[in-house]
Design an enzyme around this catalytic site. Sequence first.
Site, PDB file in Angstrom:
ATOM      1  N   ASP A 100     -28.570  26.974 -17.573  1.00 24.15           N
ATOM      2  CA  ASP A 100     -29.800  26.906 -18.348  1.00 24.15           C
ATOM      3  C   ASP A 100     -29.538  26.448 -19.788  1.00 24.15           C
ATOM      4  O   ASP A 100     -28.620  26.947 -20.442  1.00 24.15           O
ATOM      5  CB  ASP A 100     -30.414  28.314 -18.364  1.00 24.15           C
ATOM      6  CG  ASP A 100     -31.842  28.323 -18.857  1.00 24.15           C
ATOM      7  OD1 ASP A 100     -32.685  27.675 -18.229  1.00 24.15           O
ATOM      8  OD2 ASP A 100     -32.113  28.979 -19.883  1.00 24.15           O
ATOM      9  N   ASP A 151     -28.274  30.379 -11.067  1.00 23.09           N
ATOM     10  CA  ASP A 151     -28.688  30.029 -12.414  1.00 23.09           C
ATOM     11  C   ASP A 151     -27.825  30.832 -13.389  1.00 23.09           C
ATOM     12  O   ASP A 151     -27.599  32.024 -13.179  1.00 23.09           O
ATOM     13  CB  ASP A 151     -30.156  30.425 -12.608  1.00 23.09           C
ATOM     14  CG  ASP A 151     -30.968  29.317 -13.215  1.00 23.09           C
ATOM     15  OD1 ASP A 151     -30.637  28.921 -14.348  1.00 23.09           O
ATOM     16  OD2 ASP A 151     -31.935  28.854 -12.577  1.00 23.09           O
ATOM     17  N   HIS A 186     -39.427  24.343 -11.696  1.00 18.39           N
ATOM     18  CA  HIS A 186     -40.327  25.455 -12.012  1.00 18.39           C
ATOM     19  C   HIS A 186     -40.919  25.376 -13.415  1.00 18.39           C
ATOM     20  O   HIS A 186     -41.688  26.249 -13.792  1.00 18.39           O
ATOM     21  CB  HIS A 186     -39.545  26.755 -11.853  1.00 18.39           C
ATOM     22  CG  HIS A 186     -38.400  26.836 -12.833  1.00 18.39           C
ATOM     23  ND1 HIS A 186     -37.298  25.999 -12.748  1.00 18.39           N
ATOM     24  CD2 HIS A 186     -38.207  27.595 -13.925  1.00 18.39           C
ATOM     25  CE1 HIS A 186     -36.484  26.259 -13.749  1.00 18.39           C
ATOM     26  NE2 HIS A 186     -37.003  27.217 -14.481  1.00 18.39           N
ATOM     27  N   ASP A 187     -40.527  24.378 -14.195  1.00 17.81           N
ATOM     28  CA  ASP A 187     -41.033  24.264 -15.574  1.00 17.81           C
ATOM     29  C   ASP A 187     -42.075  23.164 -15.739  1.00 17.81           C
ATOM     30  O   ASP A 187     -42.551  22.940 -16.858  1.00 17.81           O
ATOM     31  CB  ASP A 187     -39.882  23.937 -16.535  1.00 17.81           C
ATOM     32  CG  ASP A 187     -38.931  25.099 -16.725  1.00 17.81           C
ATOM     33  OD1 ASP A 187     -39.356  26.259 -16.575  1.00 17.81           O
ATOM     34  OD2 ASP A 187     -37.748  24.837 -17.034  1.00 17.81           O
ATOM     35  N   GLU A 198     -28.486  22.083 -17.647  1.00 14.10           N
ATOM     36  CA  GLU A 198     -29.850  21.689 -17.986  1.00 14.10           C
ATOM     37  C   GLU A 198     -29.825  21.246 -19.429  1.00 14.10           C
ATOM     38  O   GLU A 198     -29.331  21.975 -20.287  1.00 14.10           O
ATOM     39  CB  GLU A 198     -30.804  22.860 -17.793  1.00 14.10           C
ATOM     40  CG  GLU A 198     -32.258  22.420 -17.891  1.00 14.10           C
ATOM     41  CD  GLU A 198     -33.169  23.443 -18.532  1.00 14.10           C
ATOM     42  OE1 GLU A 198     -34.389  23.350 -18.346  1.00 14.10           O
ATOM     43  OE2 GLU A 198     -32.663  24.322 -19.251  1.00 14.10           O
TER      44      GLU A 198
HETATM   45  O1  ISL Z   1     -40.641  23.974 -19.806  1.00  9.04           O
HETATM   46  C1  ISL Z   1     -40.298  23.615 -20.888  1.00  9.04           C
HETATM   47  C2  ISL Z   1     -41.127  23.713 -22.034  1.00  9.04           C
HETATM   48  O2  ISL Z   1     -42.182  22.850 -21.865  1.00  9.04           O
HETATM   49  C3  ISL Z   1     -38.982  23.105 -21.108  1.00  9.04           C
HETATM   50  O3  ISL Z   1     -38.838  22.597 -22.378  1.00  9.04           O
HETATM   51  C4  ISL Z   1     -38.050  24.281 -20.892  1.00  9.04           C
HETATM   52  O4  ISL Z   1     -38.368  25.309 -21.747  1.00  9.04           O
HETATM   53  C5  ISL Z   1     -36.653  23.880 -21.166  1.00  9.04           C
HETATM   54  O5  ISL Z   1     -36.371  22.837 -20.295  1.00  9.04           O
HETATM   55  C6  ISL Z   1     -35.725  25.037 -20.910  1.00  9.04           C
HETATM   56  O6  ISL Z   1     -35.946  25.596 -19.644  1.00  9.04           O
HETATM   57  C7  ISL Z   1     -35.122  26.613 -19.190  1.00  9.04           C
HETATM   58  O7  ISL Z   1     -34.912  27.630 -20.133  1.00  9.04           O
HETATM   59  C8  ISL Z   1     -36.044  28.402 -20.500  1.00  9.04           C
HETATM   60  C9  ISL Z   1     -36.842  28.897 -19.302  1.00  9.04           C
HETATM   61  O8  ISL Z   1     -38.077  29.396 -19.730  1.00  9.04           O
HETATM   62  C10 ISL Z   1     -37.061  27.805 -18.290  1.00  9.04           C
HETATM   63  O9  ISL Z   1     -37.725  28.315 -17.169  1.00  9.04           O
HETATM   64  C11 ISL Z   1     -35.721  27.240 -17.956  1.00  9.04           C
HETATM   65  O10 ISL Z   1     -35.763  26.308 -16.927  1.00  9.04           O
HETATM   66  C12 ISL Z   1     -35.514  29.567 -21.284  1.00  9.04           C
HETATM   67  O11 ISL Z   1     -34.521  30.217 -20.552  1.00  9.04           O
END
Ligand code: ISL
Length: 558
Positions: A199, A98, A326-327, A253
């Site tokens: 990310d 990541d 994981h989100d 992402e």
């Molecule tokens: O899970 C979300 C909010 O509901 C998504 O919008 C998420 O925040 C977004 O996809 C970004 O995710 C990534 O960056 C974030 C982190 O918290 C997430 O775990 C990661 O996958 C900030 O780094």
Amino acid sequence: MQKTWWKEAIVYQIYPRSFYDSNDDGIGDLPGIIEKLDHIQHLGVDVIWLGPVYDSPNDDNGYDIRDYYAIMQEFGTMADFDRLLAEVHQRGMKLIMDLVVNHSSDEHAWFVESRSSKTNDKRDFYIWKDSKDGHPPNNWPSFFGGNAWKYHPDTDQWYLHLFTEKQPDLNWENEALRNEVYQLMNWWLDKGIDGFRMDVISVISKRDFDDTPFEVFEETISNKYANGPRIEEFLTEMVEKTTSKYDVMTVGEGPGIDFDHALKYVDESKQRLNMIFHFDHMFMDHGPGGKFDPVPFDFIRFVEVFEQWDKLVEQGGWPAIFLGNHDFARIVSRFGNDQEYHEKSAKALAVLLLTLRGTTYIYQGDEIGMTNIKLPSILDYRDVETLNAYREVEGNGGDLRKFMEGVYAQGRDNARTPMQWSRAEHGGFSKTTPWLNSNPNHSRINVEDQEKDEESILHFYKKAVQLRKSNPTLVYGSFKVQEVAHKELFLYERKDEIENFLVAINFSSKKVSFQSQEKDYHLLMNNYPDLLTTDKVVHLRPWEACVFKEHQVEQSVI
Ligand code: ISL
Ligand code: CA
């Protein structure tokens, strides 16, 4: 279309904190991953995507990095990492890391310097602005609640944080910062890693900091945060100076990316990223109050999303296929039926994941059908997004019961409960109470039991993985949804010059039938012991999913 290893790859995502705890402190770690590599290898996957393992104060579970060149102490040491990488390679798999470079932790040395004075040479590594009439510079909301600006009294300015206050956004306009990022990427690439998952890469180029007119947060993401004016330039430069020199894969992402923006990221001829995760199917059930205010799942729209994004291939891009990570909620709880048809629907989703065109991403635990969780109290939750949103609802005197229903359905901790290895206490993840409770259903849903049961979800995943790997048509062949908007049936063809597959998935707990005028086909795989047909009609039972290999067929739904 060019054929390459990363298009054929099946990726397995590890959330390190929740995978396996080797030293019984309640937290997953790198030696724990090494111990469990056989499980991943036996699944048949090619690539592991490792969630962030860098040194971090864990405000957002490692997505807030304090030192990009060090391993989080709780997870182990750099020597453990090197051993993990070697063991992964030894098993013929690859490992991608990541990369979190839209923001760092506020405890990163760059930020400590940056905030020390307005004239510090790292000041511009972050985004600082003056107050607007005693207020924040603009009204941008953070992803995790509240305003996206935080006031810093010592230097009388505000810094931008699209995520938590402890995740200040890096300023990609600053060339020295960009070079630091490229340097750390090359440092990891030189170690021999096989690529990056990047990310929130869609938001690194910022737009003008004017107020947002959007009430719905998703609109703010796509119109204000994502796809900024310099995004293509930054990606081109980044790739040129880093990944282009190695045989690696990259997947960005992309919250806020819709189909029309996708090629900025993944047009093969432009040599930027290989793939991008879009969220069209993941945000579609967000209601007017956001993710914790869900609206019912719209199956027709879901099918349309996959249909639309498959068109990337004709335009010179390549899709990334995923249903969860994981989100988000657990896929069997969100898209399937985690009660009566737990096993059948988990298998049906496996068929979908592994027969669509694009690179497949499987999230840890989905291969055994792990489900959402309802924790007894808000005090048991750990996710900063959930906790911040709870406080906001509480502060506004909102309906906390309704909010908790939203959390049960959509909260990020659903997907973060410890991996369920066995029936043992804490699901065999750890001998100590884990950082986040294990789902009590580990007594029914766990790796050990499923290993022994040929009919299990786990064995079904292995078969589906092998089916894909032995049939390149399932990777590269065209994808065509049959011409019917059917509320319950996902029926599509995968085809090339050599072979023709038909996939039928009943996305419901009802019976669904469709007519098949084929002359000659055979069933390759399904999630029931037999196939129900009368004459030329196939009757699918609840959540039945079938893969047929055929020659010369035509179907129509009845
Ligand atoms: O899970 C979300 C909010 O509901 C998504 O919008 C998420 O925040 C977004 O996809 C970004 O995710 C990534 O960056 C974030 C982190 O918290 C997430 O775990 C990661 O996958 C900030 O780094
Ligand atoms: Ca541990």
